[in-house]
Design a protein around this motif. Structure first.
Motif, PDB file in Angstrom:
ATOM      1  N   GLY A 102       0.822  -1.201   0.000  1.00  0.00           N
ATOM      2  CA  GLY A 102       0.000   0.000   0.000  1.00  0.00           C
ATOM      3  C   GLY A 102       0.857   1.253   0.000  1.00  0.00           C
ATOM      4  N   LEU A 103       1.922   1.234   0.791  1.00  0.00           N
ATOM      5  CA  LEU A 103       2.821   2.386   0.833  1.00  0.00           C
ATOM      6  C   LEU A 103       3.462   2.631  -0.525  1.00  0.00           C
ATOM      7  CD1 LEU A 103       4.783   2.250   4.210  1.00  0.00           C
ATOM      8  CD2 LEU A 103       3.047   3.864   3.482  1.00  0.00           C
ATOM      9  N   VAL A 104       3.895   1.557  -1.174  1.00  0.00           N
ATOM     10  CA  VAL A 104       4.516   1.712  -2.499  1.00  0.00           C
ATOM     11  C   VAL A 104       3.522   2.334  -3.475  1.00  0.00           C
ATOM     12  CG1 VAL A 104       5.548   0.503  -4.448  1.00  0.00           C
ATOM     13  CG2 VAL A 104       6.131  -0.176  -2.131  1.00  0.00           C
ATOM     14  N   SER A 105       2.278   1.851  -3.449  1.00  0.00           N
ATOM     15  CA  SER A 105       1.254   2.388  -4.360  1.00  0.00           C
ATOM     16  C   SER A 105       1.008   3.868  -4.116  1.00  0.00           C
ATOM     17  CB  SER A 105      -0.081   1.659  -4.175  1.00  0.00           C
ATOM     18  OG  SER A 105       0.007   0.357  -4.614  1.00  0.00           O
TER      19      SER A 105
ATOM     20  N   ALA B 283       9.504  -0.483  -0.126  1.00  0.00           N
ATOM     21  CA  ALA B 283       8.825   0.699   0.415  1.00  0.00           C
ATOM     22  C   ALA B 283       9.805   1.578   1.164  1.00  0.00           C
ATOM     23  CB  ALA B 283       7.680   0.263   1.345  1.00  0.00           C
ATOM     24  N   THR B 284      10.675   0.961   1.968  1.00  0.00           N
ATOM     25  CA  THR B 284      11.631   1.748   2.737  1.00  0.00           C
ATOM     26  C   THR B 284      12.600   2.493   1.827  1.00  0.00           C
ATOM     27  OG1 THR B 284      11.554  -0.040   4.336  1.00  0.00           O
ATOM     28  CG2 THR B 284      13.218   1.638   4.684  1.00  0.00           C
TER      29      THR B 284
ATOM     30  N   CYS C 181       5.573  -5.370  19.066  1.00  0.00           N
ATOM     31  CA  CYS C 181       6.294  -5.380  17.787  1.00  0.00           C
ATOM     32  C   CYS C 181       5.418  -4.833  16.670  1.00  0.00           C
ATOM     33  CB  CYS C 181       6.725  -6.796  17.430  1.00  0.00           C
ATOM     34  SG  CYS C 181       8.014  -7.439  18.499  1.00  0.00           S
ATOM     35  N   PHE C 182       4.163  -5.324  16.614  1.00  0.00           N
ATOM     36  CA  PHE C 182       3.260  -4.866  15.553  1.00  0.00           C
ATOM     37  C   PHE C 182       2.992  -3.378  15.685  1.00  0.00           C
ATOM     38  CE2 PHE C 182       1.624  -9.417  15.451  1.00  0.00           C
ATOM     39  CZ  PHE C 182       2.419  -9.724  14.364  1.00  0.00           C
ATOM     40  N   ALA C 183       2.879  -2.911  16.929  1.00  0.00           N
ATOM     41  CA  ALA C 183       2.623  -1.475  17.141  1.00  0.00           C
ATOM     42  C   ALA C 183       3.785  -0.657  16.591  1.00  0.00           C
ATOM     43  CB  ALA C 183       2.408  -1.194  18.628  1.00  0.00           C
ATOM     44  N   ALA C 184       4.997  -1.134  16.822  1.00  0.00           N
ATOM     45  CA  ALA C 184       6.170  -0.418  16.310  1.00  0.00           C
ATOM     46  C   ALA C 184       6.139  -0.389  14.786  1.00  0.00           C
ATOM     47  CB  ALA C 184       7.446  -1.077  16.810  1.00  0.00           C
TER      48      ALA C 184
ATOM     49  N   VAL D  22       4.762   2.513   9.555  1.00  0.00           N
ATOM     50  CA  VAL D  22       3.898   2.721   8.393  1.00  0.00           C
ATOM     51  C   VAL D  22       3.275   4.111   8.451  1.00  0.00           C
ATOM     52  CG1 VAL D  22       1.792   1.965   7.233  1.00  0.00           C
ATOM     53  CG2 VAL D  22       3.438   0.275   8.053  1.00  0.00           C
ATOM     54  N   ALA D  23       2.828   4.496   9.648  1.00  0.00           N
ATOM     55  CA  ALA D  23       2.224   5.815   9.810  1.00  0.00           C
ATOM     56  C   ALA D  23       3.235   6.902   9.452  1.00  0.00           C
ATOM     57  CB  ALA D  23       1.735   6.001  11.245  1.00  0.00           C
TER      58      ALA D  23
END
Lengths: 423, 71
Positions: A182-185, A263-264, B54-57, B62-63
């Protein structure tokens, strides 16, 4: 809007067509590994990517101030030059799509611009050192950066999770992969849709419709966003197949590592200011993930063809762009002929693609090329199926000279991975 | 011709570190969640808590990524 001339209209339409092929070509970047690992169903994946591309087009207000980033001298550029550049870029995009090779749409556009600018104003119009810093070095660096990151991440991930139940874990990786895809898109929508808006705006300014320095009108933003989203939704399934399955076989864990690395790298490069091509980042990430798993196989014959296509993108699009510029220079009839040639060339490529179609329905069934030499030999012996090639009847002569200016990456192109398609 | 090696180097370093860190974290989270089924009592709760951390990080990363795109 009442001052839009015929030429300007043609340029706008061509720019939107380029935008469409751009979306079409680059769906693979975001979604190829997502589709091949089964994280999303093919149609769902392209729909998600298209939506995010559309959103991305509206998100950023930072419009590309220059379409080429200083590669060519844009002062006094004529509308015809932009048109010729777009013709070169579109034809190269379509040809690489036919061959199923991921190549950079931006590089195709740069190539077209360089060719058209040189044909129009000589070599002084091109800024050679910018070509090196903005195109050549990133092209070499991108796959290395993303590939190494993805390889190390894959290694680490396999080392950490060596004792876990693979099936249960796959679900997690698939979910993670969707987020990075999603980020890449989204990043793609903000970058590449902007590029088309920049081109159309520049054409409008050049044609005297807009005042210099204006922001793109709303209809430009909307139409560019729609064109890229539509292209993304229709999906370049051939390229998706190559990137998702042709280069290497990806497990969900690898797909996740590859997509995250892509993405990174894209975000890091656009944020730090050394811009890397999305296509090359994504291809490198996939290769890295393939090398990172123990026993992973990378099909280097396919990878080599892809590298060759990268190398040819600039000169090939440039040659077509230069040819188109020389034609448009002849006056209105030249522009019309160029337009006709573009349509004819596209039709021929489309007709050729129908011989062995790759669609969302058969993408999982087509086997990737196993051994380059063997498939090439088999393909050489097998007579091509009688298909609708004859659709390319009327302008055959005209397109012949257009097509000869596009060198194909190698002689074995008939040995396409999707050769076995029978659906 | 001036090549911005520093910028290229930073892109290289940042991509490498962030990718490896994120994939590592996410893998730990996935491992933690699958451990939940085999472990019992306190260990299970710990594994799940760790996994969600971990998922929160990762979600935060992503945010931040979205923020970078939008900004």
């Amino acid at each position: 809007m009442e001052h839009i001339t015929l030429l300007l209209g043609i340029v706008i339409v061509t720019a939107l067509v380029f935008d469409f092929t751009n979306g079409f070509h680059d769906t693979a970047n975001a979604m190829a590994t997502t589709i091949s690992t089964g994280a999303l169903r093919p149609k769902t994946a392209v729909a998600m990517s298209a939506t995010l591309n559309l959103v991305g087009a509206f998100l950023s207000v930072e419009v590309a101030k220059t379409i080429s980033g200083g590669i060519i001298n844009e002062q006094g550029i004529r509308v015809e030059v932009i048109f010729a550049a777009l013709v070169g870029a579109i034809l190269w995009n379509l040809l690489t799509w036919l061959l199923g090779l991921p190549s950079s749409s931006s590089h195709a556009l740069f190539g077209g611009l360089i060719g058209a600018a040189v044909a129009s104003a000589g070599w002084s119009a091109v800024n050679g050192s910018t070509v090196v810093t903005k195109v050549l070095i990133p092209a070499v660096a991108a796959p290395i950066v993303a590939g190494l990151a993805s390889m190390l991440a894959t290694r680490l991930s396999y080392a950490v999770s060596s004792h876990t139940d693979e099936k249960a874990a796959s679900k997690g990786y698939r979910a993670g992969q969707i987020a990075s895809a999603g980020l890449v898109s989204l990043a793609h929508g903000t970058n590449d849709a902007q590029k088309t808006m920049g081109i159309i705006t520049l054409a409008l300014v050049t044609g005297g419709v807009l005042a210099p320095g204006s922001n793109p009108p709303t209809w430009v933003i909307v139409s560019a966003g729609m064109a890229i989203a539509l292209g993304t939704y229709l999906g370049g399934w051939r390229i998706i197949h190559t990137l998702g399955k042709g280069l290497t076989d990806l497990a969900p864990q690898q797909g996740f590592a590859a997509q995250t690395s892509a993405a990174t790298a894209i975000l890091a490069s656009s944020h730090i200011g050394f811009s890397l091509s999305t296509t090359q980042v994504c291809s490198g990430a996939v290769l890295g993930a393939g090398m990172g798993r123990k026993g992973g196989v990378v099909r280097w014959s396919t990878a080599t063809r892809m590298f060759a296509a990268w190398g040819l993108t600039l000169p090939a699009a440039g040659l077509v762009g230069a040819g188109a510029e020389l034609l448009t220079r002849q006056g209105t009839w030249g522009t019309v002929v160029t337009g006709v040639l573009l349509i004819a060339g596209s039709t021929v490529i489309w007709a050729l693609s129908r011989r062995k179609p790759v669609t969302s329905d058969n993408i999982h069934e087509i086997e990737p090329e196993s051994a380059g030499v063997v498939t090439a030999a088999v393909a050489a012996v097998t007579p091509p199926p009688a298909g609708p090639v004859a659709t390319a009847d009327a302008p055959v002569d005209a397109t012949a000279d257009l097509k000869t200016t596009i060198p194909s990456p190698d002689a074995g192109t008939s040995a396409e991975p999707n050769r076995a398609a029978t659906v | 011709m001036k090549i911005d090696w520093a910028a290229l180097g930073s892109v290289f370093g940042v991509s490498l570190v962030v990718t490896v860190a994120l994939v590592g974290l996410f893998t730990l989270g996935v491992v933690g969640l699958t451990k939940k089924e085999s472990a019992e009592g306190g260990t299970a709760a710990l594994a799940v808590t760790g996994a969600y951390a971990c998922f929160a990080a990762c979600a935060a990363a992503v945010a931040y990524g979205i923020y970078l795109i939008v900004a």
